[in-house]
Design an enzyme around this catalytic site. Structure first.
Site, short mmCIF file in Angstrom:
data_model
loop_
_atom_site.label_atom_id
_atom_site.label_comp_id
_atom_site.label_asym_id
_atom_site.label_seq_id
_atom_site.Cartn_x
_atom_site.Cartn_y
_atom_site.Cartn_z
CG ASP A 51 -1.90 1.19 1.13
OD1 ASP A 51 -2.84 1.10 0.33
OD2 ASP A 51 -1.70 2.18 1.87
CD GLU A 53 -1.36 6.36 3.26
OE1 GLU A 53 -2.12 7.14 2.65
OE2 GLU A 53 -1.75 5.53 4.09
CG HIS A 201 -6.57 3.82 8.56
ND1 HIS A 201 -6.81 2.83 7.64
CD2 HIS A 201 -7.57 3.75 9.46
CE1 HIS A 201 -7.92 2.20 7.97
NE2 HIS A 201 -8.39 2.73 9.08
CG ASP A 206 -4.56 1.79 4.95
OD1 ASP A 206 -5.14 1.46 6.02
OD2 ASP A 206 -4.71 2.90 4.41
#
Lengths: 239, 647
Positions: A51, A53, A201, A206
């Protein structure tokens, strides 16, 4: 793309690149498909669930600020084999994005740049199958670096949990009411499966949730007789 | 790296007993080795009789059932235990090795954190608390099984190879006894019996009928004190000298129960009997082996003591043994019974020694027969480690003329016993409820009068006293004063049923803090200055409630768990509520005992306060449930006795 086709493309690529001086990570990645067989039981496959960001949702303008990944082997997530790094995007982070992931500019000031972190991630990934939610998005960023540095895209097999959820989870929805974009969101799926987020999170948190959702869907797939890699590729492989 | 990756998972694991005791670095090591797994509902995770578990499973969400296939009704699976969020399973199987004893199935979809066996075992080596915890969980499982299965358990569960360290698991008689007892027929001459014992190097011989039915037992001691002193000829049959009938025990009983039986009957050997046949002999030495200390040795030492000073000197070792036994774990009922048993012994001995001292000191024998009463928690057999004294004395009615002299003698006597108890580690009662208090050292008639007055005209102070005194039990009595007193109390109660309403209102004085824990969960980071009094908010309401109902129904026993059972039998408590109350009472008691032991280990004085923050998830959940049950009991009391009618 079937595994045969992918392997063929990989072979052609290797021919093409033969004479170029490649960095060890790039060389290793060229062998990412070796040993993969469509008949392999899923339980024997190794996955890395990723994951990221980013500074925003625009693949052209935006950059990665954080990478998180966990390895899933024999159907179990190994907490001890996790990858978690902040990335200096080399640009400002819009306030909207800070709100989403809580990564403020001062936090990444000391972080390394994308290329370094990426190379390390490539080492972590090895030949494992890459899994991500909306994998296309993550793959885009990876491939931008790959192409820029090595001149070819990531060779690993890539699976998308959104595709998989549409095939495995939502297909069983009797009224089709939930066949909606929102139902595929990570939070919606976690809620659907009753998975309580074990961590915050972050990219890593995640990635863990994604891995746990992937775990669920693998169990569902196996319950309907899909126990081999080819069954998984049919429902989840990024087209 | 600024912070551990899996901080929240670490917090989760930290809240799971017994991992709460681990230092952060070990927790980090454990979490880093973990794997996350998902098991769809009905998946068999560990199969009974299959290979032992490779992991310790922490349930993140969902629940699992621990069962014994083939042992339930109609050959189905017997439910041994259910494990929910924040519980673990597989630990036992891991430590045990060999074949898995129980089957573990996902009851619902299950997410678990898996701690690999090697890492778990390493942790166990540095943290014995872990190993102890899983040993005790075996005991709990076995207990659950034993409650349901009367048949041969080892055969079903493959328990023959029980290999955990025995001190940790509450071993059972079968594993500790000498399985090949030396037996003989009642007609065998004592000479031959002695010869057999010497040859086989045993300390006892069981006298049995040809079919194996036990008739008696003859021990080394019996040879010394009976045969040598009484036998005219060594050709006389053993039947003349044996102890009969022998004290027996089942091979499936726990070592704990054997210990209780031995100390209760004051014997050092138990004949192990199954289907009316002798299958073994258990001696106190067999028990010493598992406790490291020697509980029976201490009991014997108490019995042998010749002076108060000696008894006082013995007190540290009594304490140590009791503590040791409590650490071995067990059900609340057994633990309380055990502590009471030791305390009773000390008290009885002290009474006997004091009598002797008085006589030698020229003050003479007790002028009239008397009885020593245990009150309060001692009267209910619910003592944990050291508790304050609560006692009273009752003596035979005497003519008016000599009453002052007689009472004077008993007051002097009581003062010496009370002082002796203080020196043995039982502090004086701060409320003065002791036999040395002239108010609580009375003749039979005066006691009757006192009790009748309390019942006829209840006042706050007498109600409070009633809640201590009405739990009376005899420790030592030369006549049946206490039976008569109990009868009188019943009559008085018949005459004034209204008294129960007052008693019930008194029982509602301590309320469980229902909002307490919820508030605690929400209020993170605030100050938790307010601690929880386990005794007053959890135990006292149950004890008080059970007393009121027991008094109404004329139930004689004073023990809370026994009272609850009797109340249920008489239909005043629904089966479910009674079971929940027993559970709540046992849980809070165990929590209290473990807190006391902790305090002891850290050199603090045990108290009844607990900081909710120091409880783990499971304990908090249980405590919350317990408080709910207490609340239910109190609503029932309010309704039944219409307590709101008291102004």
């Amino acid at each position: 793309m079937s595994l045969v086709k992918a392997k063929l493309a990989n072979l052609l690529l290797r021919r093409r690149l033969k004479r170029r001086d490649l960095n060890p990570h790039a060389l290793a990645n060229l062998e990412a498909l070796e040993g993969l067989d469509p008949a392999t039981p899923i339980n024997e496959c190794r996955f890395v669930v990723l994951d990221t960001e980013t500074t925003g949702m625009d693949p052209e303008q935006d950059r990665v600020v954080s990478v998180g990944a966990v390895r899933l082997v024999q159907g179990r997530v190994r907490l001890g084999e996790a990858f978690s790094e902040l990335v200096n995007p080399g640009r400002d982070i819009p306030a909207v994005a800070v709100k989403v992931h809580g990564i403020t500019p001062d936090k990444i000031a000391s972080a390394r740049h994308g290329a370094q972190v990426f190379e390390e991630f490539l080492g972590f990934l090895g030949r494992d199958i890459l899994v991500a939610h909306y994998a296309k998005f993550d793959l885009h960023f990876i491939n931008r670096v790959m192409r820029g540095r090595y001149g070819f895209p990531l060779q690993n097999l890539v699976l998308d949990t959104v595709l998989m959820c549409q095939a495995v989870v939502l297909a069983s929805d009797p009224y089709g009411i939930s066949r909606h974009q929102k139902a595929c969101r990570l939070e919606a799926l976690a809620q659907r499966f009753g998975i309580a987020a074990p961590e915050r999170h972050t990219a890593l948190g995640d990635a863990l949730i994604t891995a746990m959702i992937f775990q669920r869907m693998l169990a569902r797939l196996e319950a309907v007789g899909g126990a081999r890699l080819k069954d998984l590729m049919r429902v989840a492989q990024l087209k | 790296m600024e912070e551990f990756h899996w901080q929240r998972i670490l917090e989760f694991v930290r809240a799971v007993a017994p991992f709460d005791a681990l230092p952060p670095e070990d927790l980090e090591r454990a979490v880093s080795a973990m794997e996350v797994a998902y098991f769809p509902r009905d998946t068999v995770i560990i199969e009974q009789g299959g290979p032992s578990s490779r992991f310790l499973y922490f349930i993140q969400s969902g629940s699992a059932r621990v069962g014994l296939p083939g042992a339930g009704e109609g050959g189905g699976e017997l439910l041994v235990d259910e494990r929910g969020e924040g519980d673990t399973f597989g630990g036992l199987s891991l430590l045990q090795g060999g074949k898995a004893m129980f089957r573990v199935t996902a009851r619902e979809d299950l997410i678990c954190y898996l701690l690999p066996g090697e890492v778990f075992k390493e942790l166990c080596e540095t943290h014995p608390a872990l190993e102890r915890h899983y040993g005790a969980s075996l005991a709990r499982n076995l207990q659950a099984v034993r409650e349901h299965v009367s048949c041969e358990l080892p055969a079903i569960a493959g328990l023959e190879g029980l290999s955990l360290s025995a001190a940790m698991v509450r071993s059972r008689v079968r594993e500790l006894m000498s399985p090949k007892p030396v037996t003989c027929l009642p007609a065998m001459p004592v000479k031959a019996a002695a010869h057999n014992m010497t040859q086989q190097q045993v300390g006892s011989i069981v006298v049995a009928q040809p079919g194996g039915h036990p008739l008696g037992i003859l021990t080394d001691t019996d040879f010394r004190v009976r045969v040598m002193l009484r036998a005219c000829s060594l050709d006389e049959p053993v039947a003349e000298f044996m102890s009969c009938p022998p004290h027996t025990i089942s091979p499936d009983a726990y070592a704990f129960e054997a210990l209780l039986a031995m100390s209760h009957h004051g014997v050092h050997h138990l004949v192990v009997v199954q289907d009316d046949r002798v299958v073994g002999v258990l001696s106190d030495r067999d028990l010493q082996a598992i406790t490291g200390g020697s509980p029976v040795g201490v009991v014997r030492a108490i019995d042998k003591v010749a002076s108060v000073g000696e008894l006082v000197r013995l007190h540290p070792s009594i304490d140590r043994v009791v503590e040791l036994l409590l650490r071995m774990g067990g059900s609340a009922r057994e633990m309380l019974a055990l502590v009471t048993e030791f305390n009773d012994r000390v008290t009885t001995k002290l009474i006997a020694l004091t009598e002797e001292d008085m006589e030698h000191g020229g003050e003479g024998r007790p002028p009239v027969p008397y009885g020593w009463m245990a009150l309060g928690s001692e009267g209910r057999r619910e003592q944990t480690l050291r508790t304050d004294q609560d006692n009273a004395l009752i003596f035979a009615n005497v003519p008016e003329a000599s009453s002052e002299r007689v009472k004077g003698w008993f007051l002097g006597f009581s003062e010496r016993v009370v002082e002796g108890l203080v020196r043995c580690g039982f502090p004086r009662c701060t409320g003065g409820v002791m036999a040395s208090n002239p108010d609580w050292c009375q003749s039979e008639a005066d006691w009757h009068q006192t009790f009748v007055r309390w019942v006829q005209d209840p006042k706050p102070v007498t109600l409070r006293l009633g809640s201590i005194f009405f739990d009376f039990r005899e420790i030592y009595a030369e006549a049946d004063y206490l039976d008569t007193l109990r009868l009188r109390l019943k009559q008085a109660m018949e005459d004034n049923r209204l008294f129960l309403r007052y008693m019930a209102a008194n029982a509602l004085y301590n309320r469980p803090p229902l909002g307490f824990l919820r508030q605690f969960v929400v209020e993170k980071g605030g100050e938790h200055a307010n601690k929880l009094n386990l005794k007053l908010s959890g135990l006292t309401p149950i004890v008080d409630g059970a007393r009121v109902m027991a008094l109404e129904l004329g139930i004689d026993t004073t023990n809370t768990l026994e009272r609850l059972a009797a109340i249920e039998t008489q239909g005043l408590l629904k089966k479910e509520l009674a079971a929940d109350l027993v559970e709540a009472f046992s849980f809070i008691t165990l929590l209290r005992i473990s807190r006391h032991l902790e305090a002891r280990a850290e050199g603090r004085t045990p108290d009844n306060f607990v900081d909710p923050e120091s409880l783990n998830n499971f304990q908090r959940k249980m405590l919350r449930e317990s408080f709910k049950v207490v609340n239910e009991l109190q609503s029932l009391l309010e309704q039944r006795y219409q307590t709101r009618l008291i102004t």
